[in-house]
Design a protein around this motif. Structure first.
Motif, PDB file in Angstrom:
ATOM      1  N   HIS A 177      36.064  41.700  28.424  1.00  0.00           N
ATOM      2  CA  HIS A 177      36.411  40.662  27.459  1.00  0.00           C
ATOM      3  C   HIS A 177      37.853  40.264  27.749  1.00  0.00           C
ATOM      4  O   HIS A 177      38.509  40.831  28.634  1.00  0.00           O
ATOM      5  CB  HIS A 177      36.195  41.116  26.022  1.00  0.00           C
ATOM      6  N   THR A 178      38.381  39.272  27.025  1.00  0.00           N
ATOM      7  CA  THR A 178      39.654  38.692  27.441  1.00  0.00           C
ATOM      8  C   THR A 178      40.821  39.668  27.318  1.00  0.00           C
ATOM      9  O   THR A 178      41.780  39.582  28.084  1.00  0.00           O
ATOM     10  CB  THR A 178      39.945  37.403  26.662  1.00  0.00           C
ATOM     11  N   ARG A 179      40.762  40.604  26.377  1.00  0.00           N
ATOM     12  CA  ARG A 179      41.855  41.578  26.277  1.00  0.00           C
ATOM     13  C   ARG A 179      41.826  42.546  27.466  1.00  0.00           C
ATOM     14  O   ARG A 179      42.883  42.895  28.011  1.00  0.00           O
ATOM     15  CB  ARG A 179      41.772  42.334  24.954  1.00  0.00           C
ATOM     16  N   GLU A 180      40.637  42.982  27.851  1.00  0.00           N
ATOM     17  CA  GLU A 180      40.532  43.829  29.044  1.00  0.00           C
ATOM     18  C   GLU A 180      40.955  43.070  30.289  1.00  0.00           C
ATOM     19  O   GLU A 180      41.590  43.637  31.184  1.00  0.00           O
ATOM     20  CB  GLU A 180      39.091  44.335  29.174  1.00  0.00           C
ATOM     21  N   GLY A 198      42.303  36.049  23.799  1.00  0.00           N
ATOM     22  CA  GLY A 198      42.000  34.855  23.036  1.00  0.00           C
ATOM     23  C   GLY A 198      41.585  33.660  23.866  1.00  0.00           C
ATOM     24  O   GLY A 198      41.186  32.622  23.310  1.00  0.00           O
ATOM     25  N   TRP A 199      41.659  33.771  25.191  1.00  0.00           N
ATOM     26  CA  TRP A 199      41.201  32.687  26.052  1.00  0.00           C
ATOM     27  C   TRP A 199      39.712  32.457  25.816  1.00  0.00           C
ATOM     28  O   TRP A 199      38.940  33.411  25.732  1.00  0.00           O
ATOM     29  CB  TRP A 199      41.470  33.063  27.508  1.00  0.00           C
ATOM     30  N   LYS A 200      39.279  31.231  25.691  1.00  0.00           N
ATOM     31  CA  LYS A 200      37.883  30.959  25.384  1.00  0.00           C
ATOM     32  C   LYS A 200      37.453  29.636  26.003  1.00  0.00           C
ATOM     33  O   LYS A 200      38.265  28.873  26.534  1.00  0.00           O
ATOM     34  CB  LYS A 200      37.670  30.931  23.869  1.00  0.00           C
ATOM     35  N   ILE A 222      32.967  38.553  38.468  1.00  0.00           N
ATOM     36  CA  ILE A 222      33.714  38.763  37.232  1.00  0.00           C
ATOM     37  C   ILE A 222      32.985  38.039  36.105  1.00  0.00           C
ATOM     38  O   ILE A 222      32.740  36.832  36.178  1.00  0.00           O
ATOM     39  CB  ILE A 222      35.157  38.231  37.334  1.00  0.00           C
ATOM     40  N   VAL A 223      32.627  38.781  35.064  1.00  0.00           N
ATOM     41  CA  VAL A 223      31.973  38.217  33.881  1.00  0.00           C
ATOM     42  C   VAL A 223      32.979  38.274  32.737  1.00  0.00           C
ATOM     43  O   VAL A 223      33.347  39.352  32.277  1.00  0.00           O
ATOM     44  CB  VAL A 223      30.709  39.022  33.517  1.00  0.00           C
ATOM     45  N   VAL A 224      33.453  37.114  32.298  1.00  0.00           N
ATOM     46  CA  VAL A 224      34.410  37.047  31.191  1.00  0.00           C
ATOM     47  C   VAL A 224      33.609  36.806  29.920  1.00  0.00           C
ATOM     48  O   VAL A 224      33.103  35.703  29.670  1.00  0.00           O
ATOM     49  CB  VAL A 224      35.451  35.935  31.398  1.00  0.00           C
ATOM     50  N   LYS A 225      33.500  37.856  29.090  1.00  0.00           N
ATOM     51  CA  LYS A 225      32.647  37.788  27.904  1.00  0.00           C
ATOM     52  C   LYS A 225      33.312  36.977  26.799  1.00  0.00           C
ATOM     53  O   LYS A 225      34.519  37.062  26.593  1.00  0.00           O
ATOM     54  CB  LYS A 225      32.344  39.204  27.408  1.00  0.00           C
TER      55      LYS A 225
END
Length: 336
Positions: A177-180, A198-200, A222-225
């Motif tokens: 996820h974006t924090r990771e 917080g990127w979305k 890379i999978v950005v959840k």
């Protein structure tokens, strides 16, 4: 460089779905290994194993602390348990070549022993250590070892130990996820002044360039959840395995002649806000690991896994409501 976006929908899924031979036995459909859970964090192991069992793969083994084994055996009796003598991940399972995929990280903990074991896992999956199981398997051991899926604590340990990143086997799937993702990028590119938290969607700007660079550097998907999850495969045709791609503002720019003219990225069209709850990511990791074991390529496993995960979440929301649905409801509604 132009970016070509593919929205993942039913037409895309029909084009990648594998058939199922009626005359085959369970071994023909792959064997997934999940290295998950630790003392007090066994829910992640239960959820990831449950999702892997819904993926269509033939066998699922869960490597968990020996003292916690009954939890998984009761919750998921179809899963095989491979015990670890520690209270978290501390030893790599034997005979890795028996598996067709490995998923690591969900609830695994971040102890020093776990970091050392993760480093050992990467080395063995890459064929870089003189391991008799690998040597006996094939001359091209790295190519024939199981595919790797990394999430949660595995990603955070990589961020805390930057040397681990270089050892990630090519062809892996990372699901931050974006924090990771922020932790990973800060670790690998400390000069980069970007915060991914917080990127979305819509996935644009310098952050997107950096995700593409990370995929190329690691030769991994890379999978950005998040809302309309982003799937970014490496551009292997342009850069070659492990060669890497410069990050704007950090590394030297490539010449125009070295840049691909079109880069294809994928964005998911399923899922809802009710999935923003603990355990949803563990379900995704188990599902993608199972699909990788089943025989899907890294990219197709990510695409089918993310889309099916979101669709199951949509059905769970329809039945339970976004407020009341939980991760186990997503597992119950996986349909492949």
């Amino acid at each position: 460089m132009d970016i070509e976006w593919t929205e993942i929908n039913e037409d895309v899924i029909r084009g990648i779905r594998l058939g199922r031979d009626e005359s085959s036995d369970k071994r023909a459909f792959g064997h997934a290994l999940l290295i998950v859970g630790s003392k007090g964090m066994m829910g992640a192991a239960v959820l990831s194993a449950g999702a892997a069992l819904r993926s269509g793969c033939g066998l699922v083994t869960v490597h968990i602390p020996v003292g916690e084994r009954q939890i998984v055996q009761i919750a998921n009796p179809a899963a095989i348990v491979d015990p670890d003598s520690g209270e978290s991940f501390s030893e790599v399972p034997a005979s890795l070549h028996h598996y067709t995929s490995v998923g690591a990280g969900c609830g695994m903990g971040q102890s020093d022993a776990a970091a050392e074991a993760l480093s050992d896992l990467f080395s063995r999956l890459s064929g870089r250590k003189a391991d008799p199981d690998i040597q006996a398997h094939t001359r091209d051991s790295a190519r024939n070892m199981p595919g790797l899926v990394l999430d949660a604590d595995a990603l955070n340990m990589i961020a805390a130990h930057p040397g681990l990143a270089a050892a990630i086997p090519p062809g892996s799937i990372l699901t931050p996820h974006t924090r990771e993702l922020s932790r990973l990028m800060l670790c690998l590119y400390p000069e980069l002044d970007l915060d991914f938290a917080g990127w979305k969607y819509p996935w644009t700007g310098p952050r997107l360039d950096c995700v593409m660079a990370l995929a190329d550097r690691l030769s991994s998907v890379i999978v950005v959840k998040g809302r309309r999850t982003l799937i970014c495969p490496p551009d292997m045709s342009a850069y070659g395995a492990g060669s890497g791609r410069p990050v704007p503002g950090v590394s030297a720019e490539l010449s125009d002649a070295g840049l691909p003219r079109v880069r294809r990225l994928y964005v998911n069209t399923t899922g809802n806000a009710g999935m923003a709850k603990g355990g949803s990511g563990d379900v995704l990791t188990g599902l993608v690991t199972g699909l990788r074991a089943r025989g899907y390529s890294p990219l197709n496993a990510a695409v089918l896994g993310v889309w099916s995960h979101g669709r199951a979440g949509d059905e769970a929301a329809r039945l339970r409501g976004e407020e009341s649905m939980c991760a186990s409801d997503i597992i119950d509604n996986i349909r492949l």
